[in-house]
Scaffold this active site. Structure first.
Site, PDB file in Angstrom:
ATOM      1  N   ASP A 389      -3.598  13.826  52.448  1.00 30.56           N
ATOM      2  CA  ASP A 389      -5.056  13.802  52.335  1.00 30.56           C
ATOM      3  C   ASP A 389      -5.680  15.117  52.790  1.00 30.56           C
ATOM      4  O   ASP A 389      -6.750  15.141  53.370  1.00 30.56           O
ATOM      5  CB  ASP A 389      -5.648  12.618  53.109  1.00 30.56           C
ATOM      6  CG  ASP A 389      -5.152  12.558  54.533  1.00 30.56           C
ATOM      7  OD1 ASP A 389      -4.400  13.470  54.942  1.00 30.56           O
ATOM      8  OD2 ASP A 389      -5.509  11.607  55.251  1.00 30.56           O
ATOM      9  N   ASP A 470       1.673  11.932  66.607  1.00 32.54           N
ATOM     10  CA  ASP A 470       0.937  13.125  67.065  1.00 32.54           C
ATOM     11  C   ASP A 470       0.503  12.981  68.520  1.00 32.54           C
ATOM     12  O   ASP A 470       0.530  13.930  69.282  1.00 32.54           O
ATOM     13  CB  ASP A 470      -0.242  13.436  66.141  1.00 32.54           C
ATOM     14  CG  ASP A 470      -1.135  12.250  65.884  1.00 32.54           C
ATOM     15  OD1 ASP A 470      -0.697  11.106  66.108  1.00 32.54           O
ATOM     16  OD2 ASP A 470      -2.279  12.446  65.455  1.00 32.54           O
TER      17      ASP A 470
END
Lengths: 659, 461
Positions: A389, A470
């Site tokens: 994205d 992350d």
């Protein structure tokens, strides 16, 4: 061959009586004739023998060959490939479409292609596009036209569908509340009689060909505001056309062959499948001079958002210095359509059987993708990690090519990222400027192989730990005080609205106004100053040059920063210890930048732009740069508003998760 | 009447059979020529016994390849064998015209070339041009082994071999892939069900029976028989490498099944130990390779590779095997130079030699020397305090390459026999308490060292 010459190979002494008879006949008058006859018979015999020998010979040779090739060289897998879809010569499709409050389904020739009876989900108009020649499902969408703007998305989608395709519509629950006139007109133009009069909680099904005939329509009116229309079931037949009629006649090239394969399978990609003027699928951007990242593998991490992936790959393949051979797309799950997109662009794709759920699934997918990348490119020292994205800046590879040597040489670096968490339209200015930050922004970044292989891979969170990869990478145990290099103006743009941690509101608030570089070939400024020690010198120089702002003013006001350009200003905020971000969070909130957790800091210093001036924020007394504060200045303290405690709790929770 | 009839019939029959016979002879001849190859006119290769077909096909193929900018190199063992004899001359005059067709005219069914996968874009145009030039081609694809070790990744299948056939000659193009561990790998040639089994006599191909592992070769552009072609710079060492290039893939699927039964130890200690074991193995491999000493994974390290494709975290050391005939006195100083001091030395070169080096933080490197007998191979063990000798027997084995912790290393090809000899039929079950004197399945008492030799055969540092 000579030995088979048709001489009578008879040895007389062997068969004496026969020899005598022959001798007698020779003396006879008819001897000659008899001789001929015998000769002929013998000749025939020889022919037969030669014949048999030949047959045996070739047989044996063939058999040997078969034996030879059979042994050792057979694939162990003996499953014969069965054609997946039996060839269907039927010219008529039976289509069933059902619409009701809690359930919709569509069946084509008895095969259910859509079924949705989940609660609280799938409200609105479901659209299915079928190939008019094969009957294959080419696209499936749902537009929640109960909510605003969804009808616009539907119109956009319907306009992209090629003429001749078969469209199937059905409503689940409610689909008319925000269905505006434009959308109704589009539906009307497709041949629907009912669409213009669709109203609150009506049930509706419709099957038609784009730009052609109508195969059927059914509608049930809602009798009262509080009740739904009766369920409707539409059964109809659709006549298939020939394959030739369903395809465009592009020139026969390798590219167009890929295009054809793609366009016969899926819909909703607009002009890439346009017959008249298809958009290119090969971009050939300018190569980069002295490209240091030409041989760096690029891993694109994807899920099942093929339209995103399409947009992402277009921008990636248009970036200068891209090397398509190094790109691998990793798809989380066995989804066909993302793979079709990958093949359209002639890239290689790898599918990954999903492991675990939610965040852990993403995390496992990342691990598998990174490991595979370094397996596939064993020579690589780095890998570029991208997500489906993201838009990729035209100078993405140029940016990396100019900075990658730092990651190789400076041990104190954790990554290079294309994304500046604080780089919004109003806070980023200089495309040639780089920062060092203590946080890991992700969203288009470079990973060092040794970091992955020696540190991250062996202790990557296991599937049962529902961690974000992350967040995990940002933990001090992993990061070990190392920093990332980021640009002031991001080289990637996060356009995803649908996602695991993403929704429309969130995107609008935090991502939409992000600045994105569109200038090609930006020459980065003073890259060497990004090395560990050089950077400190640079910061000291900057602070020495910076003008201290008027701390009696409200830092949230625009007037806090003078109406100048190209100056350096500094402000001091209160920051009691290293983890005290109370004031920073409030400042970030009123500046409309990222405030959900702390990003973009370097030793208690934040760097951004305000009104085209470089704007430094120093946390006092925690930051080592606090000594620059004139004694007359009191660091600004901003209290979190009591009401919004819930909002402040977000970073707190995030921090708690990290420990 | 009847007799005339009979004669006429006979004559007719004879005539038919004569025609028939001639036809068959022609067919037979054609069939033979197809096997041996002589369809091209003998434009080149004036000497008898030469076959210009091959030369022409190779030339066409090289033209095809260069028109698509695909760098291939010659790995045909028969030609390289010939080339190797004249290598000095070929090197010294790389452009000289050759007086006779010496290499590419020996009648053979194949010529073998290699292609590095990463040096070409999978360009479909190549095959279209090939078809236009009259080549028939066959592509053999299979799973990508570089993804095989990964949990449930399914990539596209990769091409492993190509065969281009023209007239009676075929070009076998072997695709080499780079693998972790800095080496090149080519896949096995396996035909799928629907493939043409008679496309070429596959069994006679020089590559493809097994997968193979090779060092990255240095290449040399030469002109032989007036054809410009790249060859490995040192053909004889390439041929030597080829003779024992067989590669074994780790049994990833079985390893996954093993971890299903016995979940992997993900503790920090295990992670740390694996990291140390890996770097120790890398250091040992570097040291031994520099000395040119052939070694293989033995004991627990071999079991770890075979059973779980990884280092066994509770094994606490790294075990290597070396044939005693490959022993070099430099081994000990080389390891010491590499930062691995000798910890103990048991036995002597003539009997039961065993070296142990101290790696980082208690991780030990054990090197066992193997002695070959007529029907078995053994290595020895010594108990320091009692001077007792032990003997571990193994069935005979050969060595294969494999990839292990990003390293190209040898393992016994007959791994299961080797592991089973050492650990018994229950080797699939992890055992945490292990006594080297009694636990191994193949241990035998082997007497005691004479006291007067102890100083020599039991050295502990």
């Amino acid at each position: 061959m000579e030995e088979w010459k048709p001489n009578p190979p008879v040895k007389p002494h062997k068969k004496r009586s026969w020899y005598l008879a022959w001798k007698y006949k020779l003396m006879n008058q008819r001897a000659l004739r008899k001789l001929c006859q015998t000769g002929a018979v013998l000749f025939l015999l020889v022919t037969v023998i030669v014949n048999i020998k030949l047959i045996l010979d070739t047989r044996r040779a063939a058999y040997e060959e078969e034996e030879e090739s059979a042994q050792d060289y057979d694939d162990e897998m003996l499953n014969v490939e069965v054609p997946r879809h039996p060839v269907n010569n039927k010219k008529v499709l039976d289509v069933e479409v059902y619409s009701s409050r809690s359930k919709v389904y569509v069946a084509v020739d008895g095969t259910t292609v859509l079924e949705d009876e989940a609660r609280e989900q799938g409200r609105g108009i479901h659209v299915i596009v079928l190939n008019q020649a094969t009957g294959h499902v080419m696209a499936k969408r749902v537009f929640d036209t109960y909510s605003p703007h969804e009808d616009e998305a539907m119109v956009l989608f319907l306009n992209m569908v090629a003429r001749g395709r078969i469209l199937i519509f059905t409503i689940k629950d409610e689909g008319s509340f925000h269905l505006k006139e434009t959308a109704k007109n589009v539906l009307k133009s497709l041949g629907s009689q009912v669409a213009p009069f669709l109203s609150w909680r009506d049930m509706w099904t419709f099957v038609g060909k784009k730009g052609g005939e109508v195969y059927g329509e059914k509608h049930a009116k809602s009798p009262a505001l509080s009740t739904w229309g009766d369920p409707v079931l539409l059964k109809t037949e659709v006549h298939l056309t020939s394959v030739e009629d369903a395809e465009c006649h592009w020139p026969d090239t390798e590219l167009n062959r890929r295009r054809k394969r793609f366009c016969s399978k899926v819909e909703g990609y607009g002009s890439v499948c346009s017959c008249k003027d298809p958009t290119p699928i090969e971009f050939n951007p300018d190569p980069l001079k002295d490209n240091k990242v030409f041989d760096v593998p690029v891993a694109v991490i994807a899920g099942n958002r093929p339209n995103y992936l399409y947009r992402m790959l277009r921008s990636l393949l248009s970036a200068q210095g891209v090397n398509p051979q190094m790109i691998t797309v990793f798809i989380d799950g066995y989804y066909e359509e993302p793979m079709d997109v990958v093949e359209l662009f002639g890239l290689s794709g790898i599918q990954h059987t999903p492991i675990s759920i939610k965040n852990a699934r993403v995390s496992q997918h990342y691990k598998a993708s990174l490991t595979a990348t370094f397996n596939l490119f064993p020579d690589a020292k780095f890998a570029v990690v991208l997500e489906e994205d993201l838009d990729i800046s035209v100078d993405f590879f140029s940016f990396l090519s100019q900075s990658i040597h730092l990651l190789e040489e400076d041990e104190s670096l954790y990554c290079i990222s294309a994304w500046n968490d604080q780089g919004y339209e109003h806070t980023a200015e200089d495309p040639s400027l780089l920062y060092r930050v203590e946080t890991m922004p992700g969203l288009g970044w470079v990973l060092r192989k040794s970091l992955y292989k020696d540190e991250l891979e062996p202790k990557w969170p296991t599937p049962e730990k529902l961690w974000d990869w992350d967040m995990w990478m940002r933990m001090p145990e992993q990061r070990k005080g190392r920093e990332c290099i980021i640009p002031d103006i991001s080289r990637s743009y996060h356009f995803g609205i649908v996602g695991l941690n993403m929704n429309g509101y969130f995107h609008e608030a935090y991502f939409k106004k992000h600045k994105f570089n569109t200038v090609p070939n930006v020459q980065l400024k003073n890259v060497e100053s990004l090395r560990k020690d050089n950077y400190e010198t640079e910061i000291h120089r900057l602070l020495g040059e910076a003008e201290v702002l008027d701390h009696s003013k409200n830092p949230c006001e625009d007037s806090f920063v003078p109406d100048t350009e190209g100056r350096v200003y500094v402000m001091f905020i209160r920051m009691e210890q290293e983890a005290d971000f109370t004031t920073w969070t409030q400042l970030a909130k009123c500046l409309h930048i990222w405030d959900l957790d702390v990003r973009g800091n370097h030793k208690g210093l934040w760097r951004l732009f305000r009104k085209k001036n470089h704007f430094l924020v120093v946390g006092v007394p925690s930051s080592p740069y606090s000594f620059k504060k004139p004694s007359s200045v009191t660091p600004i303290y901003m209290e979190p508003p009591a009401k919004e405690e819930g909002a402040v709790a977000v970073p707190a929770v995030a921090a708690a998760e990290q420990t | 009447m009847q007799k005339i009839n009979r004669n006429v019939v006979l004559a007719l029959l004879s005539l038919t059979s004569l025609v028939f016979l001639l036809f068959q002879l022609c067919y037979y001849k054609f069939y033979l020529s197809q096997k041996n190859g002589a369809a091209f006119s003998k434009a080149r290769g004036s000497q008898s016994g030469q076959d210009s077909t091959r030369w022409h096909v190779v030339r066409k193929f090289l033209g095809l390849i260069s028109s698509h900018n695909i760098p291939v190199y010659l790995i045909d063992p028969l030609i390289l064998g010939l080339v190797d004899k004249d290598i000095e001359q070929i090197r010294s005059s790389p452009d000289g015209p050759s007086p006779e067709c010496k290499y590419f005219c020996a009648p053979r069914e194949f010529t073998t070339f290699a292609l590095l996968d990463k040096t070409w874009k999978h360009d479909v145009g190549l095959f279209r041009t090939a078809e236009k030039m009259g080549f028939q081609w066959l592509k053999i694809i299979n799973k990508d082994p570089r993804l095989d070790g990964m949990d449930d990744l399914s990539g596209m299948e990769i091409p492993l071999h190509y065969i281009f056939k023209l007239a009676s000659h075929a070009i076998h193009l072997v695709v080499f892939y780079e693998r972790s561990g800095n080496f090149l790998w080519h896949g096995p040639l396996r035909l799928k069900q629907h493939m043409d089994r008679k496309f070429v006599p596959f069994r006679k191909l020089h590559f493809g029976r097994y997968p193979g592992a090779y060092e990255k070769p240095e290449l040399l552009l030469v002109s032989i028989d007036d054809l410009k072609v790249q060859i490995p710079k040192n053909p004889s060492s390439f041929l030597e490498e080829m003779s024992h290039s067989r590669f074994l893939e780790c049994r990833y699927r079985e390893a996954r099944a093993f971890f299903q039964l016995y979940p992997d130890d993900a503790s920090l200690d295990a992670v740390e130990f694996r990291k140390k074991a890996k770097s120790l193995l890398h250091l040992a491999a570097l040291t031994l390779n520099n000395l040119g000493v052939k070694f293989w994974l033995s004991s627990g390290t071999c079991l770890g590779w075979y059973r779980q494709c990884n280092v066994i975290p509770h094994s606490k050391d790294v075990d290597l095997g070396i044939f005693i005939r490959d022993y070099k006195a430099d081994i000990i100083p080389a390891f010491q130079k590499a930062g691995l001091p000798l910890k103990h030395k048991f036995g002597k070169v003539e009997d039961s030699l065993e070296l142990s080096f101290q790696g980082e933080d208690d991780v030990k490197l054990d090197i066992f020397f193997f002695y070959e007998e007529d029907d078995h191979i053994w290595n020895g063990g010594t108990q320091a305090k009692s001077g007792k000798k032990f003997k571990y027997l193994f069935p005979k084995f050969t060595l294969c390459w494999t990839e292990f912790v990003e390293l190209k290393v040898h393992v016994p090809c007959e791994t299961v026999q080797y592991v089973e000899a050492n650990y018994g039929p229950e080797w699939k079950v992890p055992v945490k308490t292990w006594d080297w004197k009694s636990s191994p399945f193949n241990v035998q008492d082997n007497g005691v060292w004479p006291i007067d030799e102890w100083d020599n055969v039991i050295q502990i540092y």
